[in-house]
Design an enzyme around this catalytic site. Structure first.
Site, PDB file in Angstrom:
ATOM      1  CE  LYS A  29      -8.808   4.506  50.680  1.00 25.41           C
ATOM      2  NZ  LYS A  29      -9.174   4.725  52.085  1.00 25.41           N
ATOM      3  N   GLY A  43     -14.556  -4.304  51.580  1.00 30.66           N
ATOM      4  CA  GLY A  43     -15.409  -3.250  52.116  1.00 30.66           C
ATOM      5  C   GLY A  43     -16.871  -3.578  51.853  1.00 30.66           C
ATOM      6  CD  GLU A  71     -12.695 -11.674  49.976  1.00 30.80           C
ATOM      7  OE1 GLU A  71     -13.825 -11.981  50.430  1.00 30.80           O
ATOM      8  OE2 GLU A  71     -11.909 -12.497  49.506  1.00 30.80           O
ATOM      9  CB  CYS A  95     -17.395  -8.783  55.885  1.00 31.94           C
ATOM     10  SG  CYS A  95     -15.834  -9.670  55.950  1.00 31.94           S
ATOM     11  CD  GLU A 152     -22.062  -6.120  56.028  1.00 38.45           C
ATOM     12  OE1 GLU A 152     -21.925  -5.369  55.048  1.00 38.45           O
ATOM     13  OE2 GLU A 152     -21.230  -6.980  56.361  1.00 38.45           O
TER      14      GLU A 152
END
Lengths: 506, 289
Positions: free
Chosen positions: A211, A263, A285, A319, A416
């Site tokens: 997806k 994500g 991750e 990321c 973040e």
């Protein structure tokens, strides 16, 4: 007045215009760039995309579609089918059938040849994919052209070669495929993340249901066309589009053997919790807050380029972005000044312009989130500096931003942001720098800048991160394992280590 | 017939290189094979666990800083110490119902297992580390690094061999650990702590608690300064397994389960037990003049 002096005066009246960059950068506007648009004429995409299940495009059961915007223009680009439970059932069934009937019984070397084909097909249509990636996601064409797409092809090429060599990868053990892998990828590197997920899964003999992110599904569906072109057996790769609910249907599906997710840490934890008590394997991750440590003996101009690349690459939607800068005290003022000068030269704008350094923020939601953090930073007492560049009136754009006078516990230091926002802290001793660098729940990647090799190794070994870049940042390679310590994830992708999450060792 | 009164041993816990009693002051009774009381074991509390984790965390950097060769020698030293105390451990296993032959086999297998992992201390990095041929001008390599602090449930059966088999691969890779001993048979674990204490193992590298699994599970799996949780139970109830996994999401604790049935079998040892508690770190080092 003599003739000579008159001439001299006339010359002086002309404004000084350098013909090449002088030693000191001049920002008074001599260096305007002309537009350098990448043509999108040869690029084709449909108005509406269905789901890719069992080797063909099929309409979603509930016949619902959602729009995908070009974030640089806020205009509709295309629309994607919304996959619901029934569609996921169908996709998993077709992946299971392909696993049992064709893929797991195929000679490994033949499996490898299919994957080589996919690598070649991406290379052949590289520019088309790059343009689509920039239109759909907002990233500068220079990055999608030079980084995302070539790396995606390289990834397939690398793992294709592993297909018939797995006996050499795990000493003393025999590697067996897991079965059906459910894979959920983010919107920051759509095609590249697809490659990171699909290539090792196929090489090890698994089939996949993938997806893509709801804002950036276009290149995944174009990739589905490549699967058809490559003659890949039906059902080996299935691509289903949709948002969080679609992802959740994949995660919770009983007949999936492995979940691979890239994500946010927040969603990663929800997934890990959903998988509690099951036999499903998983890799995660997740987020990061990468420290970028600049020692006094670092090559400063090179370091400044590195800092810029670390945080402003892909609008900071990375990321592993170097979002926390640590500068040794003695050079802090110099580095910040140089950094501000360099930030002034960054071009923010049309993602399809080849001169653009920073493209569009991926979505309105992300744009709002970044702006919220800018407000939080200012309210926390930090000093904000933004470059004075022009930004387009429509589309989601954000100026490169720097925060100084921040504290270790500030939210903009701990959380973040996933945007072009950098915080700057200082340190005196290496120990202090390392301590501060390690002081977040994250541990994905970080940078070390120094002229001294031994210092690189010592600092690198004490940073609790999965990746250490020394005198460079944001470098990726299919042979190089990537993944986080602590709350930045579990497992590795890339390299030999990236095979491990897709096999049972017997 | 001598009328000398025997001196009985008080079984305490092992934390930070010391042998404290549980701070809670609680105890539970341990029985021998014939249901006679053998000893009062400490029923450790959440606070004991937290203290042990602090000791493990404090010891981790130094332990990881030892050379691989040195860690190997220390594991070898544990084996040497156990060998010289073989008789004591055989006797202790006999009191809980082991036949002499089986007890001897378990102690000997435990010694051999320590030697096995001692030998891996400076080799798993070579087998599992990689040099990666990246396209840019960088020297790129990936090495295993310890996760940090690991909480361990020792196997309930096989009180000595089980304990050694879960401890050795964790610490040989530079981790430190807090181990909850077999609940029913905790005494070998505490005697084994005496072996550790005389084997140059730095205090805090291995910490051993005794107590109730059901009580301590929650605390062992939710502690946020613990990097991994390791258990083996082949017959764990589903509810508890789920609880372990769910609690681990709090700080993304790595959960490793090895449902080994026979700890003397080949499947009970491999270098993959070491790498299960390692992270991979990849370093990009510049190449140029």
């Amino acid at each position: 007045m003599s003739e000579d002096s008159k001439q001299a005066e006339a010359v002086e009246e002309k404004p000084y215009k350098p013909t090449s960059p002088s030693t000191k950068l001049n920002f008074d506007g001599f260096w305007d760039y002309d537009d350098a648009p990448q043509s999108a004429d040869h690029v084709e995409y449909k108005d509406q995309y269905e789901l890719f299940i069992g080797g063909e495009f099929v309409a979603p059961e509930k016949d619902r579609y959602f729009d995908s915007l070009n974030p640089a223009t806020e205009e509709k680009l295309t629309s994607f089918g919304e996959a619901t439970q029934q569609d996921i059932d169908k996709a998993v069934k077709s992946a299971r059938k392909a696993f049992d009937k064709s893929w797991s019984t195929l000679e490994p070397k033949e499996r490898g040849k299919y994957i080589f084909r996919l690598a070649r097909l991406i290379q052949e249509r590289a520019r088309e994919f790059a343009v689509l990636e920039s239109m759909d996601g907002g990233k500068p064409i220079r990055e999608s052209r030079d980084v995302d797409v070539p790396l995606a092809a390289a990834h397939f090429f690398y793992y294709a070669g592993w297909a018939d060599k797995l006996d050499y990868a795990f000493p003393g053990k025999k590697a067996k495929p897991l079965g059906v892998a459910g894979q959920i990828i983010p919107w920051n590197f759509p095609l590249l993340m697809l490659a990171w997920k699909i290539a090792p899964a196929l090489a090890t003999g698994n089939t996949v249901v993938l997806k893509p992110a709801e804002t950036t599904s276009l290149t995944a569906l174009k990739f589905a066309e490549l699967c058809q072109d490559a003659g890949l057996p039906d059902g080996v790769v299935n691509i289903v589009t949709g948002a969080g609910q679609t992802g959740s249907a994949i995660v919770n599906h009983d007949d999936i053997d492995k979940i691979a997710f890239t994500g946010s840490t927040e969603v990663g934890k929800i997934i890990k919790k959903s998988l509690a008590g099951t036999d499903k394997r998983y890799t995660l991750e997740l987020g990061g807050k990468g420290p970028n440590i600049i020692f006094e003996d670092a090559p400063l101009d090179q370091a400044v380029e590195g800092i810029v690349n670390a945080i402003f690459f892909n609008q900071g939607h990375v990321c592993c972005a170097g979002s926390r800068l640590f500068v040794q005290e003695g050079i802090a003022d110099t580095v910040v000044q140089k950094l501000r000068d360099r930030m002034e030269t960054l071009i923010v704008g049309d993602p399809l312009d080849k001169n653009t350094d920073i493209g569009a923020i991926n979505s309105e939601q992300q744009y709002n989130k970044i702006n919220e953090y800018l407000e939080i930073g200012v309210n926390e007492g930090a000093e904000m500096y933004q470059s004075s560049c022009k930004i387009p009136e429509t589309g989601y754009f954000c100026r490169p931003t720097l925060f100084t006078n921040v504290g270790q516990s500030n939210r903009i230091v701990q959380e973040e942001i996933f945007g072009p926002v950098l915080t700057v802290q200082t340190f005196r001793t290496a120990e202090e720098g390392i301590e501060k660098a390690n002081n977040t729940p994250y541990g994905l990647a970080g940078g070390v800048w120094t002229d001294k090799g031994s210092k690189i190794f010592k600092t690198g070994s004490e940073i609790r991160n999965g990746v250490v870049w020394s005198n460079t940042y944001n470098k990726f390679d299919p042979t190089s394992p990537f993944g986080g310590y602590k709350e930045s994830g579990e497992g590795r992708e890339g390299g030999l280590q990236g095979l491990y999450p897709y096999v049972n060792l017997q | 017939m001598s009328d000398r009164i025997e001196v009985l041993k008080t079984y305490k816990t092992y934390a930070g290189g010391n042998f404290p009693r549980t701070e809670s002051g609680r105890y539970y009774k341990v029985y021998d094979g014939n249901d006679n009381i053998l000893a009062n074991a400490c029923q450790c509390s959440r606070k004991d666990l937290r203290d042990a984790v602090v000791a493990a965390r404090n010891a981790q950097k130094g332990w990881n800083g030892r050379s691989a060769y040195n860690r190997g020698q220390i594991l070898y030293r544990i084996a040497e110490m156990l060998e010289t105390r073989k008789a004591q451990f055989i006797e202790e296993l006999e009191t809980i119902g082991y036949k002499t032959k089986k007890a001897k086999a378990e102690v000997e297998a435990s010694i051999d297992r320590l030697i096995y992992y001692a030998g891996w201390s400076d080799k798993y990095q070579q087998v599992f580390g990689t040099i990666n041929p990246v396209s840019s001008s960088h020297f790129n390599f990936s090495m295993p690094e310890p996760m940090g602090v690991v909480n361990v449930w020792a196997p309930e059966e096989r009180p000595l061999l089980g304990l050694v088999s879960v401890m050795a691969p964790v610490i040989v890779g530079g981790n430190t650990c807090v181990i909850l001993a077999s609940e029913k048979y905790p005494l070998s674990a505490i005697s084994f702590a005496e072996v550790l204490n005389s084997s140059d193992v730095p205090g805090g590298v291995v910490n051993i608690l005794t107590g109730f699994r059901d009580e301590l599970l929650e605390h062992m799996t939710t502690h946020k300064d613990v990097n991994a949780f390791f258990y083996t139970d082949p017959n764990i109830v589903q509810e508890q397994r789920k609880q372990i996994d769910e609690n681990a999401t709090l700080n993304l604790k790595r959960v490793r389960r090895k449902p080994v049935e026979d700890w003397e079998s080949e499947e009970a040892q491999s270098p993959y037990y070491i790498t299960d508690f390692q992270e991979t770190k990849t370093t990009w080092h510049p190449v140029g003049l």
